[in-house]
Scaffold this motif. Structure first.
Motif, PDB file in Angstrom:
ATOM      1  N   PHE A   1       0.835  -1.202   0.000  1.00 20.01           N
ATOM      2  CA  PHE A   1       0.000   0.000   0.000  1.00 20.01           C
ATOM      3  C   PHE A   1       0.868   1.248   0.000  1.00 20.01           C
ATOM      4  CE2 PHE A   1      -1.864   3.374   2.668  1.00 20.01           C
ATOM      5  CZ  PHE A   1      -2.877   3.768   1.799  1.00 20.01           C
TER       6      PHE A   1
ATOM      7  N   GLU B   1      -0.787   4.801  -1.067  1.00 16.25           N
ATOM      8  CA  GLU B   1      -1.586   5.958  -0.688  1.00 16.25           C
ATOM      9  C   GLU B   1      -3.049   5.711  -1.009  1.00 16.25           C
ATOM     10  OE1 GLU B   1       0.010   9.191  -2.862  1.00 16.25           O
ATOM     11  OE2 GLU B   1      -0.604   8.443  -4.828  1.00 16.25           O
ATOM     12  N   MET B   2      -3.921   6.497  -0.353  1.00 18.26           N
ATOM     13  CA  MET B   2      -5.361   6.404  -0.564  1.00 18.26           C
ATOM     14  C   MET B   2      -5.893   7.743  -1.052  1.00 18.26           C
ATOM     15  SD  MET B   2      -8.427   5.350   2.106  1.00 18.26           S
ATOM     16  CE  MET B   2      -8.363   6.846   3.124  1.00 18.26           C
TER      17      MET B   2
ATOM     18  N   LEU C   1      -7.022   3.004  -3.910  1.00 12.44           N
ATOM     19  CA  LEU C   1      -5.760   2.668  -3.259  1.00 12.44           C
ATOM     20  C   LEU C   1      -4.683   2.450  -4.308  1.00 12.44           C
ATOM     21  CD1 LEU C   1      -7.131   0.027  -0.711  1.00 12.44           C
ATOM     22  CD2 LEU C   1      -6.962   2.503  -0.408  1.00 12.44           C
TER      23      LEU C   1
ATOM     24  N   GLN D   1     -11.070   5.138   6.768  1.00 13.84           N
ATOM     25  CA  GLN D   1      -9.928   4.226   6.818  1.00 13.84           C
ATOM     26  C   GLN D   1     -10.291   2.949   6.076  1.00 13.84           C
ATOM     27  OE1 GLN D   1      -8.491   3.843  10.823  1.00 13.84           O
ATOM     28  NE2 GLN D   1      -6.976   2.268  10.333  1.00 13.84           N
TER      29      GLN D   1
ATOM     30  N   SER E   1      -3.207  -1.100   6.919  1.00 11.97           N
ATOM     31  CA  SER E   1      -4.255  -0.174   7.334  1.00 11.97           C
ATOM     32  C   SER E   1      -3.862   1.198   6.829  1.00 11.97           C
ATOM     33  CB  SER E   1      -4.396  -0.150   8.859  1.00 11.97           C
ATOM     34  OG  SER E   1      -5.286   0.858   9.266  1.00 11.97           O
ATOM     35  N   THR E   2      -4.819   1.927   6.257  1.00 11.11           N
ATOM     36  CA  THR E   2      -4.503   3.251   5.717  1.00 11.11           C
ATOM     37  C   THR E   2      -4.403   4.303   6.804  1.00 11.11           C
ATOM     38  OG1 THR E   2      -6.834   3.810   5.356  1.00 11.11           O
ATOM     39  CG2 THR E   2      -5.663   2.683   3.553  1.00 11.11           C
TER      40      THR E   2
END
Length: 617
Positions: A524, A526-527, A536, A589, A615-616
């Protein structure tokens, strides 16, 4: 003249680097080394310490080294020059090849790889200062029986490196089962982090350590003596072949003592099963696979104790002495000892008798009877778990031995308190790199595998995986994701081949300059909030994102301002994943694979590498 035990027959020296050879001799004594056609000399200092740096050497061997001091000469034989990797961590790094044979027996059958070597550090700890002397150990080669004593993850890593780069590989195994990360960090770093001052000072008190160990031994001896003295099964001989079990109760094996209303029993429970064997199963090699037993067991066949195991984790794989099995009726008796856990024959493990190419299933109804009930046995202190101890005793003594990089497989012992693990890991990497003083050497680590029931709501393992993922912020690191190769019912999954291969991918990237290599699954990055959900973005997408096995992506969840996570839809869109939920249009989130055992998680890249949980928030 005294040499470190690692400077011994069969050693592997780091190629293309100035390698130090060191030892102790008489003050001022002249030291000479002959190696690879070159001569080196120096003098011991007033304390008797000396060191000589050898010139850079191309990979190969075998070589001999002659070290002379004061008329005394030592010869070190069968030396190879290649790449040296340190293997650190706890039991999953320590786990030997012999513990993986249910799955990987064919992979190590008739192995003959003498250019892969391993040096195993004996367990040693010190709470006063970093140590210089190694407590022993020796080099073995990956051939015949010795390969069974290799770290399984280390062996399969080394095999990948050797096969791709054709250079000798030396492994230094310095791992101890059950150790938390704090045990492998320096006292100075732990004091800077804070919170360890009291235990660090307590462990410096030698009298406290001696008294605690003596009390542990006395308590354990007393508990087992009480158990054995009160165990009716031992007194009456319930292991005897002819014992009548008409008044015993039924037990469905495998299963937990809780299934039989025994969950509160600490002590011993005896289990027996009668089997009928054809003559064809009695005339050759035979082996009993008894799954995994909680906590300990003594196992008998026809009244003879064939083996025992003193704690819960090792798989029970017992050889049966020749001539013990006979045609017709045979009896298997297992005395299960519960020290502090609810006893069990762990489910979804093999329970079989193997003989002469045939198998007999041993699951089903057994008979049982309680032998003795005791109190819970208080656990030992385990000083090698204490902060800074094995760092001083098992890392510091290696600092003069030149290495290529380090592999780290640890975290299970920190899952009760996952918060802050990333800070500890950062300190560990800095400490180890500082010890060797050769810059930011490659540091490649394993993320926790999956463990536990799929519907278990616990997430402490997920939290620690997220802390491990943060370790990738440290320069020169790579991480092997293993959430798809664990075993829900075993803390020590056997597929160490895949672990080794994924660690090797990190090494190919960091240590061997394979810049175009896809060495990691999606990570992951970035969101971005969209009009109806979250997009994502990922690093290490390789040649594209896929849902393994086809179908829909699984394992994603979102939460709104209330912080309550609910399962969400996720679809692949190019190199991104779009996550949506009918009632949460603006997710606060997103989580992926957020469970102790995220068995449904299926986001991969096309190279077949799994995405890391994340987890973001």
């Amino acid at each position: 003249m005294i040499l470190s035990s690692i400077l011994s027959d069969g050693m592997v020296l780091q190629r293309n680097e100035k390698v130090g050879i060191w030892g102790k001799a008489g003050a001022g004594q002249a030291i000479q080394i002959g190696f690879n056609g070159k001569k080196y000399d120096t003098f011991a200092d007033p304390a008797g310490d000396w060191r000589i740096d050898l010139d850079e050497t191309e990979p190969g061997g075998p070589f001999e080294m002659i070290i002379s001091a004061g008329g005394e000469a030592s010869v070190i034989r069968n030396i190879l020059v290649g790449d040296v990797w340190v293997l650190g961590g706890q039991s999953n790094m320590e786990l030997p090849v012999r513990r993986t044979l249910d799955l990987l027996a064919d992979e190590v059958k008739d192995v003959h790889l003498p250019w892969i070597r391993q040096f195993s550090m004996p367990i040693s700890y010190n709470f006063h200062a970093p140590q210089s002397d190694l407590p022993g150990g020796g080099w073995i080669a990956a051939t015949s029986e010795d390969v069974l004593n290799f770290s399984a993850a280390g062996f399969f890593f080394a095999k990948e490196i050797y096969e791709r780069h054709q250079v000798p590989v030396g492994l230094i195994l310095t791992a101890v089962g059950g150790t938390p990360i704090e045990a492998w960090i320096s006292e100075g770093s732990l004091r800077r982090i804070g919170g360890y001052e009291d235990i660090l000072e307590q462990c410096k008190d030698d009298q406290y350590v001696i008294a605690a160990k003596a009390a542990d031994e006395e308590r354990s001896n007393a508990w087992h003596a009480h158990l054995n003295n009160t165990d009716l099964g031992l007194k009456e001989g319930w292991y005897n072949e002819s014992w009548d079990t008409a008044d015993w109760q039924d037990f469905e094996l495998p299963g937990s003592w809780a299934d039989a209303g025994l969950e509160h029993v600490r002590g011993s429970v005896w289990f027996r099963k009668e089997i009928e064997l054809p003559e064809s199963m009695t005339e050759g090699d035979a082996r009993l696979k008894l799954g995994t037993v909680v906590d300990a067991d003594d196992t008998y066949i026809n009244g003879v104790c064939i083996d025992n195991t003193g704690y819960r984790y090792p798989p029970r794989r017992y050889s049966i002495p020749a001539g013990l099995l006979k045609p017709g009726n045979n009896t298997i008796t297992v005395r299960v000892i519960s020290t502090h856990n609810t006893g069990a024959f762990v489910k979804d493990m093999p329970y079989r008798l193997l003989a002469c190419g045939q198998e007999m299933d041993l699951t089903g109804v057994w008979k049982y009877r309680v032998g003795a009930i005791t109190g819970v046995m208080q656990q030992q202190t385990f000083f090698h778990y204490k902060p800074a101890g094995v760092y001083n005793g098992m890392i510091s003594p290696l600092r003069h031995y030149r290495i290529k990089g380090a592999l780290w497989y640890q975290g299970e012992a920190n899952t009760d308190h996952p918060a802050g693990y990333s800070k500890l890991f950062e300190a560990l990497v800095a400490d180890w790199r500082g010890q060797w003083g050769i810059g930011e050497f490659p540091f490649i680590f394993t993320q926790l595998a999956n463990l536990g029931e799929e519907d278990d709501s616990q997430s402490n393992w997920a939290e620690l995986r997220e802390e491990q993922r943060k370790g990738l912020q440290i320069p020169g690191t790579a991480m092997a994701v293993t959430i798809d190769i664990g075993e829900y019912n075993d803390l020590h999954p056997q597929d160490k081949k895949t672990v080794g291969q994924r660690l090797a991918l990190g090494a190919h990237k960091l240590a061997y300059g394979k810049d175009g290599l896809v060495h990691s699954g999606p990570m992951f990055k970035e969101m971005e909030l969209t009009g109806d959900g979250a997009r994502l973005r990922f690093d290490h997408t390789g040649s594209g994102l896929v849902a393994k096995g086809g179908g829909e992506l699984k394992g994603f969840a979102v939460c709104g301002p209330d912080g309550v996570f609910v399962p969400a839809r996720a679809v692949i869109s190019g190199d991104t994943v779009l996550v949506t939920h009918d009632f949460i249009k603006q997710p606060v989130q997103v989580r992926y694979a957020w469970a102790n055992n995220p068995a449904q998680a299926n986001l991969y890249n096309r190279e077949g590498l799994p995405a890391s949980p994340f987890s973001t928030g």
